[in-house]
Design a protein around this motif. Structure first.
Motif, PDB file in Angstrom:
ATOM      1  N   SER A 241       0.830  -1.207   0.000  1.00  0.00           N
ATOM      2  CA  SER A 241       0.000   0.000   0.000  1.00  0.00           C
ATOM      3  C   SER A 241       0.864   1.257   0.000  1.00  0.00           C
ATOM      4  N   THR A 242       0.265   2.403  -0.329  1.00  0.00           N
ATOM      5  CA  THR A 242       0.997   3.666  -0.379  1.00  0.00           C
ATOM      6  C   THR A 242       0.264   4.739   0.415  1.00  0.00           C
ATOM      7  N   PHE A 243       1.053   5.603   1.065  1.00  0.00           N
ATOM      8  CA  PHE A 243       0.500   6.742   1.795  1.00  0.00           C
ATOM      9  C   PHE A 243       1.065   8.014   1.178  1.00  0.00           C
ATOM     10  N   ASP A 244       0.195   8.903   0.735  1.00  0.00           N
ATOM     11  CA  ASP A 244       0.607  10.127   0.061  1.00  0.00           C
ATOM     12  C   ASP A 244      -0.053  11.335   0.733  1.00  0.00           C
TER      13      ASP A 244
ATOM     14  N   LEU B 176      -0.294  11.324   9.687  1.00  0.00           N
ATOM     15  CA  LEU B 176      -0.046  10.020  10.299  1.00  0.00           C
ATOM     16  C   LEU B 176       0.265  10.114  11.787  1.00  0.00           C
ATOM     17  N   ARG B 177      -0.009  11.235  12.420  1.00  0.00           N
ATOM     18  CA  ARG B 177       0.385  11.395  13.819  1.00  0.00           C
ATOM     19  C   ARG B 177      -0.832  11.517  14.724  1.00  0.00           C
TER      20      ARG B 177
ATOM     21  N   LEU C 244       5.936   4.814   2.505  1.00  0.00           N
ATOM     22  CA  LEU C 244       5.707   5.882   3.477  1.00  0.00           C
ATOM     23  C   LEU C 244       6.729   6.990   3.265  1.00  0.00           C
ATOM     24  N   ALA C 245       7.265   7.078   2.065  1.00  0.00           N
ATOM     25  CA  ALA C 245       8.313   8.052   1.750  1.00  0.00           C
ATOM     26  C   ALA C 245       7.839   9.475   2.072  1.00  0.00           C
ATOM     27  N   GLY C 246       8.683  10.203   2.807  1.00  0.00           N
ATOM     28  CA  GLY C 246       8.371  11.580   3.138  1.00  0.00           C
ATOM     29  C   GLY C 246       7.291  11.749   4.188  1.00  0.00           C
ATOM     30  N   GLY C 247       6.832  10.666   4.777  1.00  0.00           N
ATOM     31  CA  GLY C 247       5.740  10.744   5.754  1.00  0.00           C
ATOM     32  C   GLY C 247       6.168  11.348   7.075  1.00  0.00           C
ATOM     33  N   ASP C 248       5.248  12.065   7.710  1.00  0.00           N
ATOM     34  CA  ASP C 248       5.494  12.637   9.036  1.00  0.00           C
ATOM     35  C   ASP C 248       5.064  11.612  10.073  1.00  0.00           C
TER      36      ASP C 248
ATOM     37  N   ASP D 196      10.023  11.448   8.398  1.00  0.00           N
ATOM     38  CA  ASP D 196      10.427  12.039   9.671  1.00  0.00           C
ATOM     39  C   ASP D 196       9.972  11.122  10.800  1.00  0.00           C
ATOM     40  N   LEU D 197      10.934  10.379  11.367  1.00  0.00           N
ATOM     41  CA  LEU D 197      10.657   9.441  12.449  1.00  0.00           C
ATOM     42  C   LEU D 197      11.230   9.946  13.760  1.00  0.00           C
ATOM     43  N   THR D 198      11.358  11.254  13.886  1.00  0.00           N
ATOM     44  CA  THR D 198      11.885  11.846  15.103  1.00  0.00           C
ATOM     45  C   THR D 198      11.072  11.395  16.321  1.00  0.00           C
ATOM     46  N   GLY D 199      11.764  10.802  17.288  1.00  0.00           N
ATOM     47  CA  GLY D 199      11.082  10.375  18.505  1.00  0.00           C
ATOM     48  C   GLY D 199      10.165   9.188  18.328  1.00  0.00           C
ATOM     49  N   ALA D 200      10.203   8.548  17.171  1.00  0.00           N
ATOM     50  CA  ALA D 200       9.334   7.383  16.928  1.00  0.00           C
ATOM     51  C   ALA D 200       9.920   6.136  17.585  1.00  0.00           C
TER      52      ALA D 200
END
Length: 209
Positions: A99-102, A106-107, A121-125, A145-149
């Motif tokens: 699947s793709t997320f565009d 997502l938070r 999930l390219a470029g996903g927040d 951006d997986l900061t703090g994930a």
């Protein structure tokens, strides 16, 4: 409104194929065991909806609200999510293969178990997202951006990482085969001792006792 019909969701036979759902209010809808194939969902409100054992194959979700929805043992295979809102959505034991997320919100997303391989999930927040024990082989996380994930106990082998932000992310217990530390933002990324040795070898270090 159901495109071309006024048939209600519960009255439709299974599986539901090649149907467009437009501007539907499915707030808190129970989608247990429903099966949708090549369907399109446009501006459908699935806030607080639940799906136990549901199957979505080759479906497109555009501007759909998945806020606070709960999905267990369901499948979203080869689906496209475009400008969808997944605020506090939870997926447990679900399959999202291919699947793709565009441009989706997502938070904060919570995923436990299941198979999210070959996903885009390219470029996903994904700041603060939580993935626990998830299979994510060859998933595209480039520029995400997986900061703090938290991605703990996950199969992250052959994931596309280039440009991903992992600052403060917890990757302990995950398979990091294919991760080149030089291609990601890694300040404060948490890993365990075994992962450190694996990454050191990938960088060409000769580890000796």
């Amino acid at each position: 409104m159901l495109s071309g019909s006024l048939v209600s969701l519960r009255d439709m036979p299974e599986p539901t194929e090649d149907v467009t759902f437009h501007d539907e209010d499915w707030y808190a809808e129970d989608l247990a065991d429903r099966h949708f194939v090549n369907c399109t969902f446009h501006r459908v409100d699935l806030t607080e909806a639940t799906s136990q054992g549901a199957v979505f194959e080759g479906c497109t979700f555009g501007d759909v609200a998945f806020n606070v929805s709960r999905h267990a043992d369901s499948a979203f295979t080869r689906c496209a999510f475009v400008r969808c809102n997944l605020f506090e959505a939870e997926f447990t034991g679900c399959k999202l293969l291919g699947s793709t997320f565009d441009r989706c919100d997502l938070r904060p997303l919570t995923v436990t178990g299941g198979d999210w391989s070959f996903l885009t999930l390219a470029g996903g927040d994904l700041r603060g997202a939580r993935f626990t024990g998830v299979r994510m082989r060859e998933t595209d996380l480039s520029g995400a951006d997986l900061t703090g994930a938290s991605l703990t106990g996950c199969d992250l082998s052959d994931v596309q990482w280039r440009g991903a932000r992992l600052s403060g992310a917890d990757l302990r217990g995950s398979d990091l085969a294919g991760l080149d530390p030089a291609t990601v933002h890694r300040a404060g990324t948490v890993i365990d001792v075994m992962q450190a040795a694996t990454l050191a070898r990938a960088l060409g270090f000769d580890i000796r006792g």
